[in-house]
Design a protein around this motif. Sequence first.
Motif, PDB file in Angstrom:
ATOM      1  N   PRO A 184      81.155  83.885  82.870  1.00 10.30           N
ATOM      2  CA  PRO A 184      80.115  83.127  83.358  1.00 10.30           C
ATOM      3  C   PRO A 184      80.877  81.974  84.382  1.00 10.30           C
ATOM      4  CG  PRO A 184      80.066  84.351  81.243  1.00 10.30           C
ATOM      5  CD  PRO A 184      80.783  84.126  81.791  1.00 10.30           C
ATOM      6  N   GLY A 185      80.024  81.985  84.928  1.00  9.75           N
ATOM      7  CA  GLY A 185      80.332  80.483  85.439  1.00  9.75           C
ATOM      8  C   GLY A 185      80.005  80.618  87.681  1.00  9.75           C
ATOM      9  N   PRO A 186      80.138  79.072  87.877  1.00 11.48           N
ATOM     10  CA  PRO A 186      79.291  78.994  89.169  1.00 11.48           C
ATOM     11  C   PRO A 186      80.678  79.395  90.080  1.00 11.48           C
ATOM     12  CG  PRO A 186      79.639  77.164  88.111  1.00 11.48           C
ATOM     13  CD  PRO A 186      79.351  77.890  87.350  1.00 11.48           C
ATOM     14  N   ILE A 187      80.682  79.867  90.782  1.00 13.04           N
ATOM     15  CA  ILE A 187      81.203  79.450  92.267  1.00 13.04           C
ATOM     16  C   ILE A 187      81.588  78.520  92.897  1.00 13.04           C
ATOM     17  CG2 ILE A 187      82.526  81.352  94.734  1.00 13.04           C
ATOM     18  CD1 ILE A 187      82.690  82.356  91.700  1.00 13.04           C
ATOM     19  N   ASP A 188      82.774  77.513  93.213  1.00 14.06           N
ATOM     20  CA  ASP A 188      82.823  77.119  94.265  1.00 14.06           C
ATOM     21  C   ASP A 188      82.011  77.211  96.148  1.00 14.06           C
ATOM     22  OD1 ASP A 188      83.216  75.068  96.094  1.00 14.06           O
ATOM     23  OD2 ASP A 188      85.175  74.295  95.669  1.00 14.06           O
ATOM     24  N   PRO A 189      80.655  75.988  95.710  1.00 11.81           N
ATOM     25  CA  PRO A 189      80.187  76.923  97.335  1.00 11.81           C
ATOM     26  C   PRO A 189      80.934  77.203  98.542  1.00 11.81           C
ATOM     27  CG  PRO A 189      79.194  75.241  95.989  1.00 11.81           C
ATOM     28  CD  PRO A 189      80.596  75.162  94.942  1.00 11.81           C
ATOM     29  N   ALA A 190      82.127  75.964  98.777  1.00 13.35           N
ATOM     30  CA  ALA A 190      83.029  75.880  99.490  1.00 13.35           C
ATOM     31  C   ALA A 190      83.889  77.211  99.998  1.00 13.35           C
ATOM     32  CB  ALA A 190      83.637  74.685  99.467  1.00 13.35           C
ATOM     33  N   GLN A 191      84.341  77.085  98.503  1.00 18.52           N
ATOM     34  CA  GLN A 191      84.586  79.038  98.609  1.00 18.52           C
ATOM     35  C   GLN A 191      83.495  79.966  98.446  1.00 18.52           C
ATOM     36  OE1 GLN A 191      85.804  80.759  94.097  1.00 18.52           O
ATOM     37  NE2 GLN A 191      87.804  80.205  95.318  1.00 18.52           N
ATOM     38  N   LEU A 192      82.444  79.947  98.449  1.00 18.66           N
ATOM     39  CA  LEU A 192      81.658  81.231  98.864  1.00 18.66           C
ATOM     40  C   LEU A 192      81.707  81.357 100.191  1.00 18.66           C
ATOM     41  CD1 LEU A 192      79.882  83.748  98.434  1.00 18.66           C
ATOM     42  CD2 LEU A 192      77.767  81.242  97.411  1.00 18.66           C
ATOM     43  N   ALA A 193      81.559  80.061 101.121  1.00 21.11           N
ATOM     44  CA  ALA A 193      81.372  79.944 102.086  1.00 21.11           C
ATOM     45  C   ALA A 193      82.817  80.312 103.175  1.00 21.11           C
ATOM     46  CB  ALA A 193      81.649  78.566 103.184  1.00 21.11           C
ATOM     47  N   ARG A 194      83.994  79.761 102.317  1.00 24.81           N
ATOM     48  CA  ARG A 194      84.905  80.652 103.105  1.00 24.81           C
ATOM     49  C   ARG A 194      84.412  82.266 102.920  1.00 24.81           C
ATOM     50  NH1 ARG A 194      87.714  76.703 100.071  1.00 24.81           N
ATOM     51  NH2 ARG A 194      88.565  77.949  98.304  1.00 24.81           N
ATOM     52  N   GLU A 201      91.722  84.645  95.952  1.00 24.31           N
ATOM     53  CA  GLU A 201      91.593  83.852  96.288  1.00 24.31           C
ATOM     54  C   GLU A 201      91.118  83.512  94.946  1.00 24.31           C
ATOM     55  OE1 GLU A 201      89.448  80.282  97.496  1.00 24.31           O
ATOM     56  OE2 GLU A 201      89.233  81.033  99.600  1.00 24.31           O
ATOM     57  N   GLY A 202      91.391  85.087  93.659  1.00 24.14           N
ATOM     58  CA  GLY A 202      90.949  85.349  92.508  1.00 24.14           C
ATOM     59  C   GLY A 202      89.780  85.666  92.026  1.00 24.14           C
ATOM     60  N   ILE A 203      89.046  85.844  93.206  1.00 24.59           N
ATOM     61  CA  ILE A 203      87.514  86.503  92.377  1.00 24.59           C
ATOM     62  C   ILE A 203      87.151  87.446  92.760  1.00 24.59           C
ATOM     63  CG2 ILE A 203      85.115  85.288  92.896  1.00 24.59           C
ATOM     64  CD1 ILE A 203      86.922  82.748  91.618  1.00 24.59           C
ATOM     65  N   GLY A 204      86.599  88.035  91.674  1.00 24.22           N
ATOM     66  CA  GLY A 204      85.882  89.170  91.726  1.00 24.22           C
ATOM     67  C   GLY A 204      84.448  89.317  92.163  1.00 24.22           C
ATOM     68  N   VAL A 205      84.508  90.944  92.908  1.00 22.87           N
ATOM     69  CA  VAL A 205      83.445  90.967  93.707  1.00 22.87           C
ATOM     70  C   VAL A 205      83.549  93.142  93.176  1.00 22.87           C
ATOM     71  CG1 VAL A 205      82.024  91.617  96.197  1.00 22.87           C
ATOM     72  CG2 VAL A 205      83.886  89.997  94.945  1.00 22.87           C
ATOM     73  N   GLY A 206      82.211  93.184  93.176  1.00 20.54           N
ATOM     74  CA  GLY A 206      81.715  94.250  92.758  1.00 20.54           C
ATOM     75  C   GLY A 206      80.265  94.687  93.408  1.00 20.54           C
ATOM     76  N   TRP A 207      80.864  95.987  94.450  1.00 19.26           N
ATOM     77  CA  TRP A 207      79.829  96.413  95.428  1.00 19.26           C
ATOM     78  C   TRP A 207      78.571  97.113  94.591  1.00 19.26           C
ATOM     79  CZ3 TRP A 207      81.153  98.103 100.858  1.00 19.26           C
ATOM     80  CH2 TRP A 207      79.427  99.135 101.868  1.00 19.26           C
ATOM     81  N   VAL A 208      77.544  97.172  94.018  1.00 20.57           N
ATOM     82  CA  VAL A 208      76.314  97.972  93.559  1.00 20.57           C
ATOM     83  C   VAL A 208      75.621  98.291  94.959  1.00 20.57           C
ATOM     84  CG1 VAL A 208      74.188  98.431  91.996  1.00 20.57           C
ATOM     85  CG2 VAL A 208      75.930  96.225  91.723  1.00 20.57           C
ATOM     86  N   SER A 209      75.735  99.920  94.471  1.00 23.20           N
ATOM     87  CA  SER A 209      74.647 100.338  95.647  1.00 23.20           C
ATOM     88  C   SER A 209      73.833 101.089  94.692  1.00 23.20           C
ATOM     89  CB  SER A 209      75.819 101.890  96.454  1.00 23.20           C
ATOM     90  OG  SER A 209      76.124 102.575  95.488  1.00 23.20           O
ATOM     91  N   LEU A 210      73.242 101.194  93.653  1.00 26.30           N
ATOM     92  CA  LEU A 210      72.454 102.356  92.891  1.00 26.30           C
ATOM     93  C   LEU A 210      71.179 100.825  92.593  1.00 26.30           C
ATOM     94  CD1 LEU A 210      74.186 102.679  89.872  1.00 26.30           C
ATOM     95  CD2 LEU A 210      73.418 104.341  91.581  1.00 26.30           C
ATOM     96  N   PHE A 211      70.359 101.125  94.422  1.00 21.33           N
ATOM     97  CA  PHE A 211      69.477 100.787  94.005  1.00 21.33           C
ATOM     98  C   PHE A 211      68.453 101.315  95.521  1.00 21.33           C
ATOM     99  CE2 PHE A 211      71.730  98.284  96.645  1.00 21.33           C
ATOM    100  CZ  PHE A 211      71.108  98.407  98.352  1.00 21.33           C
ATOM    101  N   ASP A 212      67.208 101.412  95.551  1.00 28.17           N
ATOM    102  CA  ASP A 212      66.709 102.130  96.217  1.00 28.17           C
ATOM    103  C   ASP A 212      65.964 100.805  97.808  1.00 28.17           C
ATOM    104  OD1 ASP A 212      63.770 102.228  98.484  1.00 28.17           O
ATOM    105  OD2 ASP A 212      62.436 103.099  96.765  1.00 28.17           O
ATOM    106  N   PRO A 213      66.719 101.120  99.049  1.00 29.03           N
ATOM    107  CA  PRO A 213      66.780 100.142  99.478  1.00 29.03           C
ATOM    108  C   PRO A 213      65.110  99.755  99.882  1.00 29.03           C
ATOM    109  CG  PRO A 213      67.432 101.982 100.748  1.00 29.03           C
ATOM    110  CD  PRO A 213      67.639 102.624  99.441  1.00 29.03           C
ATOM    111  N   GLU A 214      64.328 100.418 100.013  1.00 28.51           N
ATOM    112  CA  GLU A 214      62.428  99.532 100.199  1.00 28.51           C
ATOM    113  C   GLU A 214      61.985  98.896  99.090  1.00 28.51           C
ATOM    114  OE1 GLU A 214      59.242 102.614 100.799  1.00 28.51           O
ATOM    115  OE2 GLU A 214      60.998 103.355 102.740  1.00 28.51           O
TER     116      GLU A 214
END
Length: 222
Positions: free
Chosen positions: A31-41, A149-162
Amino acid sequence: MNPSPHAYAQDDVDAVYRAIRERRDVRHFRPGPIDPAQLARFVAAAHQAPSVGLMQPWRFIRIVDPARRQAIHAHVDAERRRTAEALGQRAEDFMRLKVEGILECGEVLVVALMDKRERYVFGRRTMPQMDLASASCAIQNFWLAARAEGIGVGWVSLFDPEHIRGLCAMPDDSLPIAVLCVGHVDAFYPAPMLEMEGWDARQPVEHVVYEDSWGQPPTPTA
């Protein structure tokens, strides 16, 4: 063979290949926020991706409303159970897997294809799905920048697009393609999680490269 005069310095080349090699589809977050400048990058890196006909079809929706995040999680969890039912004999194995970190990660972004895509014909006349290919390149850019930059990302695709389209008040002809979980991690997996869990294994590269015709292996090189 002489290196190209346009090549980066070797340390930079090594860093690019390291990010590619160590990128992981992350499910476990601190848990914990991502630096907004980092997300913008990361988003800026995504926006530098190539796109067919320069259509730039990607759209990013940052989910900041806790109730909306909860609704996305509830829908993904319901779809996880429906997927398990569809897997038959592998249902139990699948239900043991952690497939998302929507409630734990610092940021959730829905990535979508833009609306009014039919106007873009350049490069898509015979392959309209190239808009999806272009947006996938953008997600990969985001992923690699985050990993560097040492930040994790997970791509979730288990959803109904509609359903996701409705939750995010998207136009009818737009198309959500990913829910990205983005956040801090205690560690990156040493190998893809599905490989570590015994779900499947990465194929040798020689199994996916042909020469001239389907199934024809490449000519051996000295």
